[in-house]
Design an enzyme around this catalytic site. Structure first.
Site, mmCIF file in Angstrom:
data_model
loop_
_atom_site.group_PDB
_atom_site.id
_atom_site.type_symbol
_atom_site.label_atom_id
_atom_site.label_comp_id
_atom_site.label_asym_id
_atom_site.label_seq_id
_atom_site.Cartn_x
_atom_site.Cartn_y
_atom_site.Cartn_z
ATOM 1 N NE ARG A 71 -2.497 1.083 3.609
ATOM 2 C CZ ARG A 71 -3.233 0.911 4.719
ATOM 3 N NH1 ARG A 71 -4.517 0.623 4.613
ATOM 4 N NH2 ARG A 71 -2.698 1.023 5.901
ATOM 5 C CE LYS A 170 -2.057 4.585 7.049
ATOM 6 N NZ LYS A 170 -3.074 5.286 7.800
ATOM 7 C CD GLU A 203 -11.361 6.683 6.212
ATOM 8 O OE1 GLU A 203 -10.961 5.524 6.326
ATOM 9 O OE2 GLU A 203 -10.680 7.576 5.691
HETATM 10 N N1 PMP Z 1 -8.877 5.053 7.889
HETATM 11 C C1 PMP Z 1 -7.921 5.949 8.163
HETATM 12 C C2 PMP Z 1 -8.164 7.385 7.840
HETATM 13 C C3 PMP Z 1 -6.713 5.516 8.730
HETATM 14 O O1 PMP Z 1 -5.756 6.412 8.996
HETATM 15 C C4 PMP Z 1 -6.537 4.154 9.029
HETATM 16 C C5 PMP Z 1 -5.244 3.667 9.629
HETATM 17 N N2 PMP Z 1 -5.044 4.194 10.896
HETATM 18 C C6 PMP Z 1 -7.574 3.271 8.751
HETATM 19 C C7 PMP Z 1 -8.724 3.742 8.160
HETATM 20 C C8 PMP Z 1 -7.438 1.795 9.033
HETATM 21 O O2 PMP Z 1 -6.586 1.205 8.097
HETATM 22 P P1 PMP Z 1 -5.673 -0.051 8.452
HETATM 23 O O3 PMP Z 1 -6.575 -1.138 8.872
HETATM 24 O O4 PMP Z 1 -4.972 -0.351 7.184
HETATM 25 O O5 PMP Z 1 -4.765 0.370 9.548
#
Ligand code: PMP
Length: 310
Positions: A71, A170, A203
């Site tokens: 990612r 990200k 989210e």
């Molecule tokens: N949404 C956001 C905005 C995030 O920063 C994160 C990670 N902290 C997630 C969702 C969760 O993603 P992951 O399961 O890959 O950590």
């Protein structure tokens, strides 16, 4: 029970760890915390120009390392940021940093910035990306919230629109999320759900969100403003293995309020039940049956990765 003396000893050990033992990787070299520094001209600092990952270490093993690195490289590619090392070198650097820090359980913050350049947003004079790896402790939510569930609010701060910046990137730009987090804290909560420009659920500030509705597990898609979360994917795979249908869909606040169950997922948070949203009790106000089942299986997955269960 922890006595005050124990607490003091614990604090001193933590201080010692952070000031002396902690070794931070910056572009191939290790520095202790006090000397781990980057330029004030780094475009990551000046413009939020960069990408990052958060990973977990469980019993000395990095969970879903391959997926996180993949990612990271996809995020970097999308913003035309060249990471000055191969995927294999990056994996090796992460593992070595974990080893050097002798961390059995903890968190890894992997950051790649555009690097040092002149003032002005043009990234082309930035000659070399800056790769930073920090290994630290993490405790996102107090233990009792994992048992009892958490209350969240809807923030007025919206998720950046997917047509402005793809939510799968990200990036180092978290200002909207930070504003939403501040709103949550001002409302006496630890998390907030963020909507997209159309008012659909995207989210939470640092986690993905799921609901159970009519025996189906539902979550917003990246095109609604959700990060393509690695924990989210793990949970969807677990659900499938349990015969629970999961799908990405459009959700409104009405759907959240009337959900049978609701929970959030993230690398730091793992799985945490949501029991109240904007004052509306979700389900019967306790962590739901499916949430608990998924949490149990998720913990098993962690053990499986460590080779403790075959
Ligand atoms: N949404 C956001 C905005 C995030 O920063 C994160 C990670 N902290 C997630 C969702 C969760 O993603 P992951 O399961 O890959 O950590």
């Amino acid at each position: 029970m922890m006595t005050n003396l124990n607490k003091d000893i614990d604090k001193n050990i933590s201080f010692l760890y952070y000031s002396v033992l902690m070794k931070i990787y910056i572009n191939g070299k290790y520095y202790d915390k006090a000397n781990a520094k980057i330029s004030v001209f780094d475009h990551g600092l000046l413009y939020g120009d960069g990408v990052f990952e958060g990973l977990r270490i469980y019993s000395g093993k990095v969970f879903r390392l391959g997926e996180h690195i993949e990612r990271l490289y996809k995020s970097a590619k999308a913003i035309l940021l060249e990471i000055p090392m191969s995927i294999e070198e990056m994996q090796a650097a992460v593992l070595k940093t974990v080893e050097i820090n002798r961390k059995e359980n903890g968190y890894i913050r992997l950051v790649v910035t555009r690097g040092e350049g002149p003032l002005g947003i043009d990234p082309s004079p930035c000659e070399k990306a800056m790769v930073i790896i920090i290994v630290a402790d993490i405790q996102l939510y107090p233990e009792e919230y994992y048992k009892d569930g958490i209350e969240i609010i809807t923030a007025s701060s919206r998720r950046i629109s997917p047509d402005g910046l793809d939510p799968r990137i990200k990036s180092l730009n978290y200002l909207n999320n930070i504003m939403a987090k501040i709103e949550a804290e001002q409302a006496g909560c630890l998390e907030a759900v963020m909507l997209n420009r159309e008012g659909f659920v995207a989210e939470c500030t640092g986690d993905n969100i799921f609901i159970m509705k009519d025996s189906e597990l539902l979550t917003p898609a990246p095109c609604h403003g959700a990060l393509d979360g690695i924990t989210r994917k793990t949970v969807m795979d677990i659900a499938e293995s349990l015969g629970i249908r999961s799908c990405e869909t459009t959700l409104t606040r009405y759907d959240l309020y009337n959900a049978e169950e609701c929970f959030m997922t993230g690398t730091g948070a793992e799985i945490i039940a949501v029991i109240k949203i904007d004052g509306r009790v979700i389900g019967n106000g306790t962590p739901g049956r499916v949430t608990q089942m998924l949490t149990k299986r998720f913990k098993q997955k962690i053990l499986e990765q460590q080779g403790q269960i075959v």
